[in-house]
Design a protein around this motif. Sequence first.
Motif, short mmCIF file in Angstrom:
data_model
loop_
_atom_site.label_atom_id
_atom_site.label_comp_id
_atom_site.label_asym_id
_atom_site.label_seq_id
_atom_site.Cartn_x
_atom_site.Cartn_y
_atom_site.Cartn_z
N THR A 16 25.69 33.11 -44.48
CA THR A 16 26.03 33.37 -45.96
C THR A 16 26.55 34.80 -46.59
O THR A 16 26.91 35.19 -47.73
CB THR A 16 24.75 33.18 -46.68
N ASP A 29 24.65 28.70 -49.95
CA ASP A 29 23.84 27.28 -49.25
C ASP A 29 23.27 27.94 -47.85
O ASP A 29 23.65 28.48 -46.98
CB ASP A 29 25.11 26.77 -48.61
N ALA A 32 23.97 27.22 -44.23
CA ALA A 32 25.42 27.12 -43.91
C ALA A 32 25.74 27.56 -42.38
O ALA A 32 26.45 27.02 -42.09
CB ALA A 32 26.07 28.23 -44.81
N LYS A 35 26.68 24.74 -40.28
CA LYS A 35 27.49 23.80 -40.65
C LYS A 35 29.04 24.09 -40.18
O LYS A 35 29.46 25.11 -40.70
CB LYS A 35 27.57 23.71 -42.31
N HIS A 38 31.95 24.85 -42.90
CA HIS A 38 31.51 26.25 -43.65
C HIS A 38 32.53 27.33 -42.94
O HIS A 38 33.26 27.92 -43.42
CB HIS A 38 30.09 26.52 -43.63
N ARG A 41 36.13 26.71 -42.98
CA ARG A 41 36.64 27.05 -44.09
C ARG A 41 36.93 28.54 -44.29
O ARG A 41 37.89 29.00 -44.60
CB ARG A 41 35.81 26.38 -45.33
#
Length: 454
Positions: A16, A29, A32, A35, A38, A41
């Motif tokens: 994060t 999140d 994260a 993920k 994540h 992105r």
Amino acid sequence: MSTPRTLHLNAFLMSTGHHEASWRLPESDPLAATKVAHYQRLARIAERGKLDSIFFADSPVLFGEVGRRPAGKLEPTVLLTAIAGATEKIGLIATASTTYNEPFNLARRFASVDWVSGGRAGWNVVTTAGPDAARNFGVDDQPAHAVRYERAAEFIEVAQKLWDSWDDDAIVADKAEGVWGDAGRIRTIDHEGKHFRVRGPLNVPRSPQGHPLVVQAGSSENGKNLAARYAEAVFTAHQTLADAQAFYADLKARTAAVGRDPEGIKILPGIVPVIGASEAEALKLERELDELIKPEYAREQLAKTLRVAPEDLPLDRQLPADLPSEDEIEGAKSRYTLIVELARREQLTVRQLIGRLGGGRGHRTFAGTAEQVADAIQEWFDAGAADGFNIMPPVLPSGLETFVDQVVPVLQERGLFRREYTASTLRGHYGLERPVSRYAGIEAPQLTSIGSGF
């Protein structure tokens, strides 16, 4: 006429964000870190900004207290393969330890990532300090500092031999003659050294970059000597311009002394930019993050780093005078020295020091407008303190988006950073040539049968 120097910018991605309290923000999140979407992105955001690369730190041990910040993380080379498919140009750098791996497996892993990504892989070489990691591998304590670096040097040497064990033209793919590969262009390396004995060849053809980019992050004497011999980019931490200039000049000189071009090694200090529409807003954002730090957890971590008991670090007093000397520290020597010197130089209390370390663990933090962040970056770049920066957003994804959308355009307007990619490989982004194989022009002995064939 020489081409003007331009910055190299790398995005250091961490769950994060780099501020230890970033996961507590309403928009964050806390799950994260595991993920894939994540990180895909984030990589696409960095690629939109034309950054050279993204980077993941790693350690073969559960790092820090799980109560303090997100601690679990995915194995980074596996994660990079997922990111490779979601991006096109940005470099992909992962950390892997030379103390708790073997050269063949790691050389194969990074060559594979280089193939999967089309030539965008980089390996951040670390030697891994601390007894906790050692105990995960059946060892009671970490090897001595000098031994870890001696092993690391031989490890890199073996990996590079393995990457060169296939000639670039070893794959013939002659369907008419029924010949897929030329065994005369693939060789065993027959390495026998103090730490490793490796036959080879690698079971992966020579990758698009020839060698994945070698990155290094240690700033001790042994770390700098290793970087001078092998590294093509160096991630480092400095709090002052003078310290950064001294490190830069020293490492460039060491690189020249071993017969390498100093331009072939890019020095990238870390910076944690807290960006606001005004300086006051940026400082307010920084304060809000610092107020979310839980000092009891942070003091535990600081005590481990300084090799003292937590009760020896009262929050509202300065560091004790009788801390261990650097010579007594076997792991993370340079980071230990940086933290102690920061606290002494600015006469910080333990509570204040925890706040300063909460954003970047010893890396430089800077709060200001996009123009002021660009000024800070340019000052060090122009003053011979950096070839670029390892950007460490305090909060993700918002901190990276703000840097890409607000700071990068300022640097582009000043002619300090690219507007478009001009290369498709990580080496190309750093302006580095593809290495010629050490075996080029040397006929390989005929390979005998290797493996079962099934």
